[in-house]
Write a protein that holds these residues in place. Sequence first.
Motif, PDB file in Angstrom:
ATOM      1  N   ALA A  36       0.848  -1.193   0.000  1.00 33.19           N
ATOM      2  CA  ALA A  36       0.000   0.000   0.000  1.00 33.19           C
ATOM      3  C   ALA A  36       0.880   1.238   0.000  1.00 33.19           C
ATOM      4  O   ALA A  36       1.995   1.222   0.517  1.00 33.19           O
ATOM      5  CB  ALA A  36      -0.912   0.004   1.214  1.00 33.19           C
ATOM      6  N   VAL A  37       0.344   2.325  -0.569  1.00 34.17           N
ATOM      7  CA  VAL A  37       1.107   3.565  -0.629  1.00 34.17           C
ATOM      8  C   VAL A  37       0.143   4.745  -0.546  1.00 34.17           C
ATOM      9  O   VAL A  37      -0.995   4.682  -1.018  1.00 34.17           O
ATOM     10  CB  VAL A  37       1.965   3.632  -1.914  1.00 34.17           C
ATOM     11  CG1 VAL A  37       1.102   3.711  -3.171  1.00 34.17           C
ATOM     12  CG2 VAL A  37       2.954   4.778  -1.860  1.00 34.17           C
ATOM     13  N   GLY A  38       0.626   5.812   0.088  1.00 36.13           N
ATOM     14  CA  GLY A  38      -0.181   7.013   0.201  1.00 36.13           C
ATOM     15  C   GLY A  38       0.684   8.219   0.491  1.00 36.13           C
ATOM     16  O   GLY A  38       1.916   8.130   0.518  1.00 36.13           O
ATOM     17  N   ILE A  39       0.033   9.352   0.713  1.00 32.31           N
ATOM     18  CA  ILE A  39       0.726  10.601   1.012  1.00 32.31           C
ATOM     19  C   ILE A  39       0.021  11.295   2.171  1.00 32.31           C
ATOM     20  O   ILE A  39      -1.197  11.205   2.321  1.00 32.31           O
ATOM     21  CB  ILE A  39       0.807  11.530  -0.211  1.00 32.31           C
ATOM     22  CG1 ILE A  39      -0.572  11.765  -0.840  1.00 32.31           C
ATOM     23  CG2 ILE A  39       1.786  10.982  -1.241  1.00 32.31           C
ATOM     24  CD1 ILE A  39      -0.580  12.743  -2.012  1.00 32.31           C
ATOM     25  N   PHE A  40       0.801  11.977   2.993  1.00 30.97           N
ATOM     26  CA  PHE A  40       0.281  12.782   4.092  1.00 30.97           C
ATOM     27  C   PHE A  40       0.615  14.220   3.724  1.00 30.97           C
ATOM     28  O   PHE A  40       1.793  14.568   3.610  1.00 30.97           O
ATOM     29  CB  PHE A  40       0.937  12.354   5.400  1.00 30.97           C
ATOM     30  CG  PHE A  40       0.163  12.703   6.626  1.00 30.97           C
ATOM     31  CD1 PHE A  40      -1.219  12.638   6.658  1.00 30.97           C
ATOM     32  CD2 PHE A  40       0.827  13.080   7.773  1.00 30.97           C
ATOM     33  CE1 PHE A  40      -1.927  12.943   7.810  1.00 30.97           C
ATOM     34  CE2 PHE A  40       0.135  13.391   8.937  1.00 30.97           C
ATOM     35  CZ  PHE A  40      -1.245  13.319   8.952  1.00 30.97           C
ATOM     36  N   VAL A  41      -0.397  15.047   3.492  1.00 33.49           N
ATOM     37  CA  VAL A  41      -0.201  16.378   2.934  1.00 33.49           C
ATOM     38  C   VAL A  41      -0.679  17.471   3.876  1.00 33.49           C
ATOM     39  O   VAL A  41      -1.397  17.207   4.838  1.00 33.49           O
ATOM     40  CB  VAL A  41      -0.943  16.514   1.581  1.00 33.49           C
ATOM     41  CG1 VAL A  41      -0.503  15.442   0.597  1.00 33.49           C
ATOM     42  CG2 VAL A  41      -2.457  16.488   1.766  1.00 33.49           C
ATOM     43  N   ALA A  49      -4.436  19.192  -7.035  1.00 33.37           N
ATOM     44  CA  ALA A  49      -4.673  17.757  -7.195  1.00 33.37           C
ATOM     45  C   ALA A  49      -3.363  17.123  -7.633  1.00 33.37           C
ATOM     46  O   ALA A  49      -2.551  17.754  -8.310  1.00 33.37           O
ATOM     47  CB  ALA A  49      -5.761  17.497  -8.227  1.00 33.37           C
ATOM     48  N   VAL A  50      -3.165  15.878  -7.236  1.00 31.96           N
ATOM     49  CA  VAL A  50      -1.987  15.142  -7.654  1.00 31.96           C
ATOM     50  C   VAL A  50      -2.432  14.010  -8.570  1.00 31.96           C
ATOM     51  O   VAL A  50      -3.429  13.338  -8.302  1.00 31.96           O
ATOM     52  CB  VAL A  50      -1.182  14.613  -6.441  1.00 31.96           C
ATOM     53  CG1 VAL A  50      -1.958  13.588  -5.641  1.00 31.96           C
ATOM     54  CG2 VAL A  50       0.153  14.056  -6.863  1.00 31.96           C
ATOM     55  N   GLU A  51      -1.741  13.860  -9.669  1.00 35.53           N
ATOM     56  CA  GLU A  51      -1.943  12.717 -10.549  1.00 35.53           C
ATOM     57  C   GLU A  51      -0.851  11.719 -10.197  1.00 35.53           C
ATOM     58  O   GLU A  51       0.285  12.110  -9.937  1.00 35.53           O
ATOM     59  CB  GLU A  51      -1.851  13.138 -12.008  1.00 35.53           C
ATOM     60  CG  GLU A  51      -2.961  14.103 -12.395  1.00 35.53           C
ATOM     61  CD  GLU A  51      -2.781  14.689 -13.797  1.00 35.53           C
ATOM     62  OE1 GLU A  51      -1.693  14.542 -14.393  1.00 35.53           O
ATOM     63  OE2 GLU A  51      -3.736  15.316 -14.267  1.00 35.53           O
ATOM     64  N   PHE A  52      -1.208  10.446 -10.174  1.00 36.50           N
ATOM     65  CA  PHE A  52      -0.218   9.450  -9.783  1.00 36.50           C
ATOM     66  C   PHE A  52      -0.344   8.199 -10.642  1.00 36.50           C
ATOM     67  O   PHE A  52      -1.397   7.891 -11.197  1.00 36.50           O
ATOM     68  CB  PHE A  52      -0.344   9.107  -8.293  1.00 36.50           C
ATOM     69  CG  PHE A  52      -1.634   8.458  -7.906  1.00 36.50           C
ATOM     70  CD1 PHE A  52      -1.729   7.075  -7.811  1.00 36.50           C
ATOM     71  CD2 PHE A  52      -2.760   9.215  -7.638  1.00 36.50           C
ATOM     72  CE1 PHE A  52      -2.919   6.469  -7.460  1.00 36.50           C
ATOM     73  CE2 PHE A  52      -3.947   8.621  -7.271  1.00 36.50           C
ATOM     74  CZ  PHE A  52      -4.031   7.243  -7.182  1.00 36.50           C
ATOM     75  N   GLN A  53       0.773   7.500 -10.732  1.00 33.58           N
ATOM     76  CA  GLN A  53       0.891   6.296 -11.557  1.00 33.58           C
ATOM     77  C   GLN A  53       1.715   5.283 -10.775  1.00 33.58           C
ATOM     78  O   GLN A  53       2.760   5.618 -10.227  1.00 33.58           O
ATOM     79  CB  GLN A  53       1.595   6.671 -12.860  1.00 33.58           C
ATOM     80  CG  GLN A  53       1.833   5.549 -13.816  1.00 33.58           C
ATOM     81  CD  GLN A  53       2.729   6.010 -14.967  1.00 33.58           C
ATOM     82  OE1 GLN A  53       3.842   6.484 -14.742  1.00 33.58           O
ATOM     83  NE2 GLN A  53       2.227   5.889 -16.177  1.00 33.58           N
ATOM     84  N   LEU A  54       1.226   4.064 -10.713  1.00 34.16           N
ATOM     85  CA  LEU A  54       1.952   2.997 -10.032  1.00 34.16           C
ATOM     86  C   LEU A  54       2.468   1.990 -11.043  1.00 34.16           C
ATOM     87  O   LEU A  54       1.697   1.491 -11.877  1.00 34.16           O
ATOM     88  CB  LEU A  54       1.045   2.299  -9.016  1.00 34.16           C
ATOM     89  CG  LEU A  54       0.871   3.112  -7.737  1.00 34.16           C
ATOM     90  CD1 LEU A  54      -0.405   2.773  -7.036  1.00 34.16           C
ATOM     91  CD2 LEU A  54       2.072   2.883  -6.841  1.00 34.16           C
ATOM     92  N   ASP A  55       3.764   1.742 -10.985  1.00 29.32           N
ATOM     93  CA  ASP A  55       4.402   0.725 -11.818  1.00 29.32           C
ATOM     94  C   ASP A  55       4.109   0.903 -13.305  1.00 29.32           C
ATOM     95  O   ASP A  55       3.923  -0.063 -14.038  1.00 29.32           O
ATOM     96  CB  ASP A  55       3.986  -0.673 -11.355  1.00 29.32           C
ATOM     97  CG  ASP A  55       4.371  -0.938  -9.908  1.00 29.32           C
ATOM     98  OD1 ASP A  55       5.400  -0.393  -9.460  1.00 29.32           O
ATOM     99  OD2 ASP A  55       3.630  -1.667  -9.214  1.00 29.32           O
ATOM    100  N   VAL A  79      -4.723   7.501   0.969  1.00 30.19           N
ATOM    101  CA  VAL A  79      -4.218   6.205   0.516  1.00 30.19           C
ATOM    102  C   VAL A  79      -4.429   6.184  -0.996  1.00 30.19           C
ATOM    103  O   VAL A  79      -5.562   6.288  -1.470  1.00 30.19           O
ATOM    104  CB  VAL A  79      -4.961   5.038   1.195  1.00 30.19           C
ATOM    105  CG1 VAL A  79      -4.498   3.712   0.618  1.00 30.19           C
ATOM    106  CG2 VAL A  79      -4.742   5.087   2.702  1.00 30.19           C
ATOM    107  N   LEU A  80      -3.342   6.070  -1.735  1.00 28.54           N
ATOM    108  CA  LEU A  80      -3.437   6.078  -3.196  1.00 28.54           C
ATOM    109  C   LEU A  80      -3.744   4.694  -3.751  1.00 28.54           C
ATOM    110  O   LEU A  80      -4.446   4.564  -4.746  1.00 28.54           O
ATOM    111  CB  LEU A  80      -2.143   6.633  -3.800  1.00 28.54           C
ATOM    112  CG  LEU A  80      -1.782   8.052  -3.343  1.00 28.54           C
ATOM    113  CD1 LEU A  80      -0.462   8.487  -3.957  1.00 28.54           C
ATOM    114  CD2 LEU A  80      -2.898   9.042  -3.667  1.00 28.54           C
ATOM    115  N   ASP A  81      -3.215   3.661  -3.114  1.00 26.01           N
ATOM    116  CA  ASP A  81      -3.525   2.282  -3.501  1.00 26.01           C
ATOM    117  C   ASP A  81      -3.199   1.371  -2.325  1.00 26.01           C
ATOM    118  O   ASP A  81      -2.140   1.485  -1.739  1.00 26.01           O
ATOM    119  CB  ASP A  81      -2.738   1.850  -4.730  1.00 26.01           C
ATOM    120  CG  ASP A  81      -3.353   0.649  -5.429  1.00 26.01           C
ATOM    121  OD1 ASP A  81      -3.748  -0.319  -4.732  1.00 26.01           O
ATOM    122  OD2 ASP A  81      -3.453   0.660  -6.663  1.00 26.01           O
TER     123      ASP A  81
END
Length: 116
Positions: A36-41, A49-55, A79-81
């Motif tokens: 799992a991955v996320g950000i604390f802002v 807004a943040v755009e994000f891409q995993l792998d 939590v992004l994923d």
Amino acid sequence: WTPRDQAGTRAGFVHVPMLIAETPGEQCRFAFEGTAVGIFVAAGPDAGAVEFQLDGGAWRKQNLFTTWSPTLHIPWAYVLDADLAPGQHELAMRVSADADPKSTGHAVRIAHLLVN
């Protein structure tokens, strides 16, 4: 990071190092191991807004503007994923050109990267 406006703040989220980007298209990436991955802002009046891409997958978007953002730089976790296969991954993030209509900017201020 120190705010440039008169919005309220929360202790521990001002005058501290943060990963900051305010211009659409600015980006970063980091490798991690986990499921799992996320950000604390710090989400304030100018939160974007943040755009994000995993792998290398499809780009997704997370709006960082909250109900309290117009008057407060509030710490908020996203939590992004949370359904990744165990192992090594790479998260790419970029500042979106889109922002909440109530926001005054595109700021992405990351205090912590979250990994499980």
